[in-house]
Design a protein around this motif. Sequence first.
Motif, PDB file in Angstrom:
ATOM      1  N   MET A 156      -2.402   6.795 -25.361  1.00 32.61           N
ATOM      2  CA  MET A 156      -3.102   7.616 -24.791  1.00 32.61           C
ATOM      3  C   MET A 156      -3.580   7.430 -23.291  1.00 32.61           C
ATOM      4  SD  MET A 156      -2.871  10.540 -26.360  1.00 32.61           S
ATOM      5  CE  MET A 156      -4.119  11.876 -25.703  1.00 32.61           C
ATOM      6  N   VAL A 157      -3.923   6.256 -23.423  1.00 32.52           N
ATOM      7  CA  VAL A 157      -4.090   5.433 -21.987  1.00 32.52           C
ATOM      8  C   VAL A 157      -3.147   5.339 -21.259  1.00 32.52           C
ATOM      9  CG1 VAL A 157      -5.409   3.122 -20.906  1.00 32.52           C
ATOM     10  CG2 VAL A 157      -6.493   4.362 -22.978  1.00 32.52           C
ATOM     11  N   GLY A 158      -2.046   4.936 -21.730  1.00 31.48           N
ATOM     12  CA  GLY A 158      -0.846   4.941 -21.092  1.00 31.48           C
ATOM     13  C   GLY A 158      -0.420   5.915 -20.552  1.00 31.48           C
ATOM     14  N   PHE A 159      -0.362   7.180 -21.426  1.00 29.92           N
ATOM     15  CA  PHE A 159      -0.098   8.533 -20.616  1.00 29.92           C
ATOM     16  C   PHE A 159      -1.172   8.882 -19.512  1.00 29.92           C
ATOM     17  CE2 PHE A 159       1.768   9.630 -25.190  1.00 29.92           C
ATOM     18  CZ  PHE A 159       2.973   9.272 -24.884  1.00 29.92           C
ATOM     19  N   ALA A 160      -2.191   8.442 -19.842  1.00 27.19           N
ATOM     20  CA  ALA A 160      -3.390   8.940 -18.859  1.00 27.19           C
ATOM     21  C   ALA A 160      -3.101   8.294 -17.471  1.00 27.19           C
ATOM     22  CB  ALA A 160      -4.738   8.785 -19.040  1.00 27.19           C
ATOM     23  N   PHE A 161      -2.536   7.079 -17.726  1.00 21.10           N
ATOM     24  CA  PHE A 161      -2.250   6.443 -16.287  1.00 21.10           C
ATOM     25  C   PHE A 161      -0.818   6.926 -15.748  1.00 21.10           C
ATOM     26  CE2 PHE A 161      -4.583   2.223 -15.381  1.00 21.10           C
ATOM     27  CZ  PHE A 161      -5.629   2.452 -16.273  1.00 21.10           C
ATOM     28  N   ILE A 162      -0.020   7.264 -16.324  1.00 20.29           N
ATOM     29  CA  ILE A 162       1.257   7.689 -16.004  1.00 20.29           C
ATOM     30  C   ILE A 162       1.063   9.189 -15.317  1.00 20.29           C
ATOM     31  CG2 ILE A 162       3.536   8.884 -16.626  1.00 20.29           C
ATOM     32  CD1 ILE A 162       3.591   6.646 -19.034  1.00 20.29           C
ATOM     33  N   LEU A 163       0.146   9.934 -15.851  1.00 22.17           N
ATOM     34  CA  LEU A 163      -0.118  11.111 -15.357  1.00 22.17           C
ATOM     35  C   LEU A 163      -0.731  11.225 -13.993  1.00 22.17           C
ATOM     36  CD1 LEU A 163       0.182  14.312 -15.886  1.00 22.17           C
ATOM     37  CD2 LEU A 163      -1.972  14.242 -17.406  1.00 22.17           C
ATOM     38  N   GLY A 164      -1.900  10.249 -14.170  1.00 24.26           N
ATOM     39  CA  GLY A 164      -2.749  10.139 -12.806  1.00 24.26           C
ATOM     40  C   GLY A 164      -1.620   9.440 -11.586  1.00 24.26           C
ATOM     41  N   GLY A 165      -0.915   8.671 -12.036  1.00 23.58           N
ATOM     42  CA  GLY A 165       0.025   8.132 -11.025  1.00 23.58           C
ATOM     43  C   GLY A 165       1.169   9.203 -10.443  1.00 23.58           C
ATOM     44  N   ALA A 166       1.512   9.948 -11.404  1.00 21.43           N
ATOM     45  CA  ALA A 166       2.460  10.820 -10.990  1.00 21.43           C
ATOM     46  C   ALA A 166       1.933  12.004 -10.162  1.00 21.43           C
ATOM     47  CB  ALA A 166       3.104  11.540 -12.299  1.00 21.43           C
ATOM     48  N   ILE A 167       0.795  12.391 -10.686  1.00 26.78           N
ATOM     49  CA  ILE A 167      -0.097  13.520  -9.875  1.00 26.78           C
ATOM     50  C   ILE A 167      -0.511  12.878  -8.253  1.00 26.78           C
ATOM     51  CG2 ILE A 167      -2.157  14.948  -9.851  1.00 26.78           C
ATOM     52  CD1 ILE A 167      -1.945  15.297 -12.725  1.00 26.78           C
ATOM     53  N   GLY A 168      -1.048  11.669  -8.426  1.00 28.38           N
ATOM     54  CA  GLY A 168      -1.454  11.171  -7.097  1.00 28.38           C
ATOM     55  C   GLY A 168      -0.411  11.058  -5.956  1.00 28.38           C
ATOM     56  N   ASN A 215       1.247   1.712  -3.793  1.00 27.61           N
ATOM     57  CA  ASN A 215      -0.194   2.227  -3.685  1.00 27.61           C
ATOM     58  C   ASN A 215      -0.800   2.160  -5.229  1.00 27.61           C
ATOM     59  OD1 ASN A 215       0.736   4.722  -5.089  1.00 27.61           O
ATOM     60  ND2 ASN A 215       1.605   5.289  -3.269  1.00 27.61           N
ATOM     61  N   ILE A 216      -2.009   2.887  -5.367  1.00 23.51           N
ATOM     62  CA  ILE A 216      -2.718   2.932  -6.470  1.00 23.51           C
ATOM     63  C   ILE A 216      -1.951   3.763  -7.483  1.00 23.51           C
ATOM     64  CG2 ILE A 216      -4.959   3.452  -7.803  1.00 23.51           C
ATOM     65  CD1 ILE A 216      -5.177   1.148  -5.842  1.00 23.51           C
ATOM     66  N   ALA A 217      -1.411   4.959  -7.230  1.00 22.62           N
ATOM     67  CA  ALA A 217      -0.465   5.802  -7.870  1.00 22.62           C
ATOM     68  C   ALA A 217       0.707   4.860  -8.565  1.00 22.62           C
ATOM     69  CB  ALA A 217      -0.239   7.048  -7.332  1.00 22.62           C
ATOM     70  N   ASP A 218       1.167   4.161  -7.926  1.00 23.13           N
ATOM     71  CA  ASP A 218       2.412   3.377  -8.148  1.00 23.13           C
ATOM     72  C   ASP A 218       1.911   2.282  -9.182  1.00 23.13           C
ATOM     73  OD1 ASP A 218       3.923   4.509  -6.280  1.00 23.13           O
ATOM     74  OD2 ASP A 218       3.682   3.167  -4.707  1.00 23.13           O
ATOM     75  N   SER A 219       0.833   1.615  -9.272  1.00 28.12           N
ATOM     76  CA  SER A 219       0.565   0.758 -10.085  1.00 28.12           C
ATOM     77  C   SER A 219       0.009   1.561 -11.352  1.00 28.12           C
ATOM     78  CB  SER A 219      -0.922   0.214  -9.388  1.00 28.12           C
ATOM     79  OG  SER A 219      -0.716  -0.521  -8.079  1.00 28.12           O
ATOM     80  N   ALA A 220      -0.641   2.493 -10.962  1.00 32.75           N
ATOM     81  CA  ALA A 220      -1.108   3.123 -12.455  1.00 32.75           C
ATOM     82  C   ALA A 220       0.334   3.644 -13.202  1.00 32.75           C
ATOM     83  CB  ALA A 220      -1.810   4.446 -12.075  1.00 32.75           C
ATOM     84  N   LEU A 221       1.314   4.131 -12.652  1.00 33.84           N
ATOM     85  CA  LEU A 221       2.531   4.631 -13.308  1.00 33.84           C
ATOM     86  C   LEU A 221       3.085   3.218 -13.932  1.00 33.84           C
ATOM     87  CD1 LEU A 221       4.223   6.731 -10.648  1.00 33.84           C
ATOM     88  CD2 LEU A 221       3.871   7.331 -12.950  1.00 33.84           C
ATOM     89  N   THR A 222       3.138   2.351 -13.091  1.00 38.25           N
ATOM     90  CA  THR A 222       3.658   0.953 -13.818  1.00 38.25           C
ATOM     91  C   THR A 222       2.836   0.432 -14.909  1.00 38.25           C
ATOM     92  OG1 THR A 222       4.503   0.440 -11.747  1.00 38.25           O
ATOM     93  CG2 THR A 222       4.545  -1.435 -13.277  1.00 38.25           C
ATOM     94  N   VAL A 223       1.434   0.502 -14.937  1.00 32.36           N
ATOM     95  CA  VAL A 223       0.589  -0.222 -15.866  1.00 32.36           C
ATOM     96  C   VAL A 223       0.805   0.976 -17.300  1.00 32.36           C
ATOM     97  CG1 VAL A 223      -1.693  -0.372 -16.630  1.00 32.36           C
ATOM     98  CG2 VAL A 223      -1.056  -1.300 -14.484  1.00 32.36           C
ATOM     99  N   GLY A 224       0.709   2.235 -16.845  1.00 32.58           N
ATOM    100  CA  GLY A 224       1.135   3.370 -18.056  1.00 32.58           C
ATOM    101  C   GLY A 224       2.422   3.115 -18.581  1.00 32.58           C
ATOM    102  N   VAL A 225       3.297   2.820 -17.891  1.00 33.59           N
ATOM    103  CA  VAL A 225       4.839   2.392 -18.522  1.00 33.59           C
ATOM    104  C   VAL A 225       4.849   1.372 -19.308  1.00 33.59           C
ATOM    105  CG1 VAL A 225       7.144   2.528 -18.183  1.00 33.59           C
ATOM    106  CG2 VAL A 225       5.988   4.267 -16.839  1.00 33.59           C
ATOM    107  N   ILE A 226       3.951   0.365 -18.870  1.00 34.40           N
ATOM    108  CA  ILE A 226       3.985  -1.054 -19.731  1.00 34.40           C
ATOM    109  C   ILE A 226       3.401  -0.707 -20.875  1.00 34.40           C
ATOM    110  CG2 ILE A 226       3.115  -3.277 -19.705  1.00 34.40           C
ATOM    111  CD1 ILE A 226       4.096  -3.299 -16.700  1.00 34.40           C
ATOM    112  N   LEU A 227       2.335  -0.091 -20.795  1.00 29.58           N
ATOM    113  CA  LEU A 227       1.321   0.244 -22.222  1.00 29.58           C
ATOM    114  C   LEU A 227       2.259   1.125 -23.225  1.00 29.58           C
ATOM    115  CD1 LEU A 227      -2.172   1.094 -20.909  1.00 29.58           C
ATOM    116  CD2 LEU A 227      -1.736  -0.627 -22.743  1.00 29.58           C
ATOM    117  N   VAL A 228       2.901   2.075 -22.666  1.00 37.05           N
ATOM    118  CA  VAL A 228       3.595   2.916 -23.601  1.00 37.05           C
ATOM    119  C   VAL A 228       4.598   2.168 -24.250  1.00 37.05           C
ATOM    120  CG1 VAL A 228       5.210   4.922 -23.494  1.00 37.05           C
ATOM    121  CG2 VAL A 228       3.043   4.884 -22.456  1.00 37.05           C
ATOM    122  N   ILE A 229       5.435   1.259 -23.549  1.00 43.81           N
ATOM    123  CA  ILE A 229       6.717   0.459 -24.281  1.00 43.81           C
ATOM    124  C   ILE A 229       5.863  -0.269 -25.083  1.00 43.81           C
ATOM    125  CG2 ILE A 229       8.015  -1.279 -23.609  1.00 43.81           C
ATOM    126  CD1 ILE A 229       8.646   0.244 -20.753  1.00 43.81           C
TER     127      ILE A 229
END
Length: 157
Positions: free
Chosen positions: A86-98, A126-140
């Motif tokens: 869920m944290v990974g999904f939250a990061f992906i969602l935040g990055g995508a929306i940002g 940027n921060i959104a890109d970082s959040a997307l990357t961290v989120g995807v890594i967490l999900v994987i």
Amino acid sequence: MKYYIITLLIIIFDQVTKWTVANSMQLFESVQVIPGFFWITSHRNSGAAWGILEGQMWLFYLVTLIVIGVIIYYMQLYKDSYPWLMVGFAFILGGAIGNFIDRIFLQEVIDFIDLNIFGYDFPIFNIADSALTVGVILVIIIMLIDEMKNKGKKVNE
């Protein structure tokens, strides 16, 4: 609900940092933070990662809306289990929306984190890109761990 708060915090942090850079620096202006490694550089990107698909806003709108829909669906599906997923999904969602906010209002994304890693001048992000990357890594990672656990159960049965 707490995972949507994480998403909101990422969006806020992303937008505040982008606004600060856009309003306090000239385009392409660079400030060294850590010599030889980290700069804040005002940059714009009308494409995706590394500038690919430059100017294809309709494609980014479509893909982002699909990603947002899929992530929200899975966040609702797994809301009572897999906290790190869920944290990974939250990061992906935040990055995508940002980044989506930038694309809607500016027709480009504000980037500013400029790194040189072992002599490689990494593309500015940027921060959104970082959040997307961290989120995807967490999900994987969570999916791989879950797969290993399930494989072990099948072998023992």
